[in-house]
Structure formats: C-alpha cells, structure tokens
Design a protein around this motif. Structure first.
Motif, mmCIF file in Angstrom:
data_model
loop_
_atom_site.group_PDB
_atom_site.id
_atom_site.type_symbol
_atom_site.label_atom_id
_atom_site.label_comp_id
_atom_site.label_asym_id
_atom_site.label_seq_id
_atom_site.Cartn_x
_atom_site.Cartn_y
_atom_site.Cartn_z
ATOM 1 N N TRP A 7 0.844 -1.192 0.000
ATOM 2 C CA TRP A 7 0.000 0.000 0.000
ATOM 3 C C TRP A 7 0.886 1.250 0.000
ATOM 4 N N ASP A 82 -3.154 4.783 -1.702
ATOM 5 C CA ASP A 82 -4.222 4.007 -1.070
ATOM 6 C C ASP A 82 -4.726 4.634 0.210
ATOM 7 N N ASN A 131 -11.026 0.468 -6.241
ATOM 8 C CA ASN A 131 -11.917 -0.080 -5.212
ATOM 9 C C ASN A 131 -11.157 -0.471 -3.948
ATOM 10 N N ARG A 132 -10.220 0.378 -3.574
ATOM 11 C CA ARG A 132 -9.551 0.238 -2.278
ATOM 12 C C ARG A 132 -8.925 1.575 -1.914
ATOM 13 N N HIS A 134 -8.363 4.592 1.687
ATOM 14 C CA HIS A 134 -8.793 5.087 2.999
ATOM 15 C C HIS A 134 -8.384 6.543 3.117
ATOM 16 N N SER A 174 -18.565 0.781 -1.603
ATOM 17 C CA SER A 174 -17.212 0.602 -2.134
ATOM 18 C C SER A 174 -16.279 0.184 -1.000
ATOM 19 N N ARG A 175 -15.054 -0.163 -1.345
ATOM 20 C CA ARG A 175 -14.048 -0.482 -0.334
ATOM 21 C C ARG A 175 -13.117 0.702 -0.091
ATOM 22 N N VAL A 176 -13.651 1.880 -0.302
ATOM 23 C CA VAL A 176 -12.923 3.102 0.050
ATOM 24 C C VAL A 176 -13.530 3.638 1.342
ATOM 25 N N ALA A 229 -11.184 -4.958 5.326
ATOM 26 C CA ALA A 229 -11.677 -4.055 4.282
ATOM 27 C C ALA A 229 -13.159 -3.722 4.413
#
Length: 253
Positions: A7, A82, A131-132, A134, A174-176, A229
C-alpha cells in the motif's frame, strides 16, 4: 493487525508532530510513504528513518494548482495512493471573534478546509477506480465542543467532520473508507504555531497535566487503517485522561 505491505500512504504535514508520527507508524506496517510538507530538511530526516521506501513532496496544500501538479508528478511506484492522511492543519491566535485577524482566519480556512478538499479531490477518483483506499482526516474535539477563542478553528474542524461523513455517504458499498479522528489536547508544535512562536505561553498550555502524544494519535490512525476491508471506523474522539468536557460559558453580572 493487517499489514499495509504493497500500500502507498500520503501524509500531509509530515514534517512534525502527528504527521511525522503517522508516517513512521504506517511505514512500520509496510506502507510506502509520500511525505508532504514545506520543510525539506525535516522531511529528509524523516525519510532517512522510515522502514519502507518514501518520496518527498515539498508542497503548500493551500495552493490548488500546486496540489494538482504535485499529485500528477508522483513517480509510478508512488502514484496509486491508497491511504490519504489529511493531517496538515493549524490554528492561529486565541482572539475573540470580534478582535480576530481576518488574514489569520483565511489562512486557517485555506489550510484546514481547502487543503483537505484539494488532496481528496485529486486522489479519491483513483481509489474508487481501484476499489480500495482510505481517507483519514485529522479533525478535533473542537468540532463538537466550542470554547472562547476557538471560533474559526472549531468551525473548520466541524466542516472536516461533515465533509468526512458526506464522503462516506457517497462511497457506500465501495471499499474506500473514510475516518475522522478527533483528538483533544496533543502536545506538539500546534500550540506554538497558534501562539505565533510564544514558547513561554505554549508551554503553560500543557502545564500540570499529561497531554496526548503524537504517537498516541498515530497508533489510532494505524488501527483504523488496518481494520478488515469491510470495516469502516467513522469517527474516533479521543482525549487525555486529564481533559474532559467544558461547562457552558456564563457571564454573571
């Protein structure tokens, strides 16, 4: 704890305090670091002690064009950010609203609000596409608990809280992820900056109590970033044991 190996994290205000501590913590968990700040020597010193590769960006987050150019210039191995830690922020002065400097207010708004918006807008589309990701915004308990002299600073942190919550609403499914970390009293350069270099007054701010340390906040940021996640930590409010909630201000005549 989930590893952050592979990441990339970008931390603003990384040259001191909470930003520096976050960079160290994220690096120790395996993340590559993009270190954003205005003091090159400090960023170089930080980069030399990180446990993972890093890239330095000399940048004033208040400049929209500079932020856009800086993000576009990231080397390929650092370009897919990321984790965005929007840490750069400040307060200037403790004057009451009717006595405060409008120049100071504008600087605080430009840093605490616009800087966050610029970085988020530049990096969020890539996170959504992959789709990842933070976004961790460093807020403050001042977003919730007003105090005399807090005026524009508290308002900017309330903006940051609501911005974080609305980002979460837009990113649902989403995975955010989005987190607003709201510390109380943390002993860093923050108060020295707020008091415009008056070291004597700044030291008295923490006199007789044990404030939080930058590493305490970095530990919380790392914990939020390393949840599975499907887990989003929306808001974290944290104070030292020696601090609590103030009473209502009452003027007795």
């Amino acid at each position: 704890m989930h590893t952050l190996q592979g990441w990339t994290a970008l931390v603003t205000g990384a040259s001191s305090g909470i930003g520096e501590a976050c960079a160290i913590a994220l690096s120790q968990a395996g993340a590559r670091l993009v270190l954003v700040g205005r003091r090159e020597e400090r960023l170089q010193a930080l980069a030399s002690k990180l446990a993972a590769p890093s890239h330095i960006l000399l940048l004033d987050v208040r400049s929209r064009s500079d932020v856009e150019a800086a993000v576009a210039s990231l080397p390929p191995e650092f370009a897919s950010v990321d984790i965005l830690v929007n840490n750069a922020g400040l307060a200037l002065g403790t004057s009451l609203a009717h006595e405060a400097s409008l120049d100071d207010w504008e600087t605080v708004i430009d840093t605490n609000c616009k800087g966050v918006v610029y970085l988020t807008h530049a990096l969020l589309p890539g996170m959504v596409q992959r789709n990842r990701g933070h976004i961790v915004n460093l807020g403050s308990v001042a977003a919730t608990y007003p105090y005399p002299g807090g005026n524009i600073y508290g308002a900017t942190k309330a903006f940051l809280h609501q911005f974080s919550q609305n980002l979460k609403a837009d990113l649902v499914g989403s995975r955010v992820r989005v987190t607003d970390v709201q510390p109380g009293m943390v002993e860093t350069e923050f108060t020295l900056v707020r008091l415009k270099g008056d070291a004597q007054r700044a030291s008295k701010h923490y006199e007789g109590m044990e404030a939080l340390k930058a590493a305490d906040i970095a530990d919380i940021v790392l914990w939020c970033a390393t949840r599975p996640a499907h887990v989003n930590i929306n808001v974290v409010e944290v104070m030292p044991a020696d601090q609590a909630f103030g009473t209502f201000a009452i003027k007795r005549h």
